[in-house]
Scaffold this motif. Structure first.
Motif, mmCIF file in Angstrom:
data_model
loop_
_atom_site.group_PDB
_atom_site.id
_atom_site.type_symbol
_atom_site.label_atom_id
_atom_site.label_comp_id
_atom_site.label_asym_id
_atom_site.label_seq_id
_atom_site.Cartn_x
_atom_site.Cartn_y
_atom_site.Cartn_z
ATOM 1 N N THR A 135 -28.054 -11.972 12.565
ATOM 2 C CA THR A 135 -27.131 -12.780 13.365
ATOM 3 C C THR A 135 -26.281 -13.703 12.491
ATOM 4 O O THR A 135 -25.932 -14.804 12.898
ATOM 5 N N GLY A 136 -25.922 -13.244 11.310
ATOM 6 C CA GLY A 136 -25.100 -14.049 10.408
ATOM 7 C C GLY A 136 -23.638 -14.040 10.794
ATOM 8 O O GLY A 136 -23.228 -13.387 11.761
ATOM 9 N N SER A 137 -22.842 -14.737 10.029
ATOM 10 C CA SER A 137 -21.396 -14.825 10.270
ATOM 11 C C SER A 137 -20.623 -13.692 9.617
ATOM 12 O O SER A 137 -19.430 -13.524 9.863
ATOM 13 N N ASN A 138 -21.265 -12.934 8.757
ATOM 14 C CA ASN A 138 -20.657 -11.783 8.086
ATOM 15 C C ASN A 138 -19.367 -12.139 7.349
ATOM 16 O O ASN A 138 -18.411 -11.386 7.329
ATOM 17 N N SER A 139 -19.324 -13.285 6.726
ATOM 18 C CA SER A 139 -18.168 -13.704 5.936
ATOM 19 C C SER A 139 -18.447 -13.367 4.469
ATOM 20 O O SER A 139 -19.520 -13.675 3.959
ATOM 21 N N SER A 140 -17.483 -12.737 3.821
ATOM 22 C CA SER A 140 -17.669 -12.438 2.395
ATOM 23 C C SER A 140 -17.590 -13.733 1.595
ATOM 24 O O SER A 140 -16.843 -14.642 1.947
ATOM 25 N N PRO A 141 -18.362 -13.833 0.503
ATOM 26 C CA PRO A 141 -18.344 -15.060 -0.299
ATOM 27 C C PRO A 141 -17.078 -15.183 -1.140
ATOM 28 O O PRO A 141 -16.416 -14.187 -1.438
ATOM 29 N N GLN A 142 -16.762 -16.413 -1.516
ATOM 30 C CA GLN A 142 -15.686 -16.678 -2.468
ATOM 31 C C GLN A 142 -16.141 -16.132 -3.818
ATOM 32 O O GLN A 142 -17.301 -16.290 -4.212
ATOM 33 N N LEU A 143 -15.236 -15.476 -4.511
ATOM 34 C CA LEU A 143 -15.500 -14.941 -5.855
ATOM 35 C C LEU A 143 -14.328 -15.271 -6.760
ATOM 36 O O LEU A 143 -13.176 -15.248 -6.315
ATOM 37 N N SER A 144 -14.611 -15.562 -8.017
ATOM 38 C CA SER A 144 -13.543 -15.764 -8.997
ATOM 39 C C SER A 144 -14.020 -15.230 -10.344
ATOM 40 O O SER A 144 -15.216 -15.129 -10.596
#
Length: 180
Positions: free
Chosen positions: A45-54
């Motif tokens: 039940t997560g938000s399924n948002s991809s993480p910030q990457l740099s």
């Protein structure tokens, strides 16, 4: 002659010691995925948002980047590809949080998000089976020697991986874990 050799050896060691390597970082992730980045399907039940990457210290000759996220611990016999994005322009050094939403306009417009192992383009957050040991998720950025990889929206992760490895100049990875 001996002093020249010692001087040159010292210069090589100094250069090697202070050379910068291609490095992937994330302001979103620590060692564990939080609910914000886990899937919202398969019982999660997560938000399924991809993480910030740099990434920093891009190798000379880089014409584009690609990013993948892979779970080698998935109980499939072949792992599970959670995210594949290619054709990221060479001048881009960051994917903002949420860029894995293929329907949004957060990812660079020139990029292409191909299908993950769930069968749709874009990011699918972790959702290991209930009771499994923590799964290890490897997120990798590839510096490529081509501007356009030549894949399509329907290209499988396996085909894309083959093509990435034919064009790679360098790659850098981070690992995060997820357990439920």
């Amino acid at each position: 002659m001996k002093k020249l050799f010692v001087f040159l050896l010292g210069m090589m060691i100094t250069h090697a010691t202070f050379s910068q390597t291609f490095t992937l970082k994330s302001n979103s992730l620590g060692g564990q995925f939080t609910n914000e980045f886990t899937a919202n399907t398969f019982g999660c039940t997560g938000s399924n948002s991809s993480p910030q990457l740099s990434w920093v210290n891009t190798p000379a000759g880089t014409q584009s980047f690609a990013v993948t996220m892979y779970d080698a611990d998935a109980p499939t016999g072949s792992g599970f590809w959670h995210w594949v994005i290619v054709n990221i322009p060479a001048g881009v050094t960051e994917l903002k949080e949420g860029a894995g939403d293929a329907k949004a306009t957060i990812a660079p417009k020139e990029s292409l998000q191909t299908i993950n192992d769930a069968g749709f383009p874009g990011y699918l957050g972790p959702c290991p089976p209930q009771g499994d040991a923590a799964h290890k998720y490897t997120i990798t950025v590839y510096a490529l020697k081509t501007a356009v990889l030549g894949t399509s929206l329907s290209s499988t992760a396996a085909l894309t991986g083959f093509m990435l490895n034919q064009q790679v100049l360098a790659k850098a990875s981070i690992i995060a874990y997820c357990k439920r």
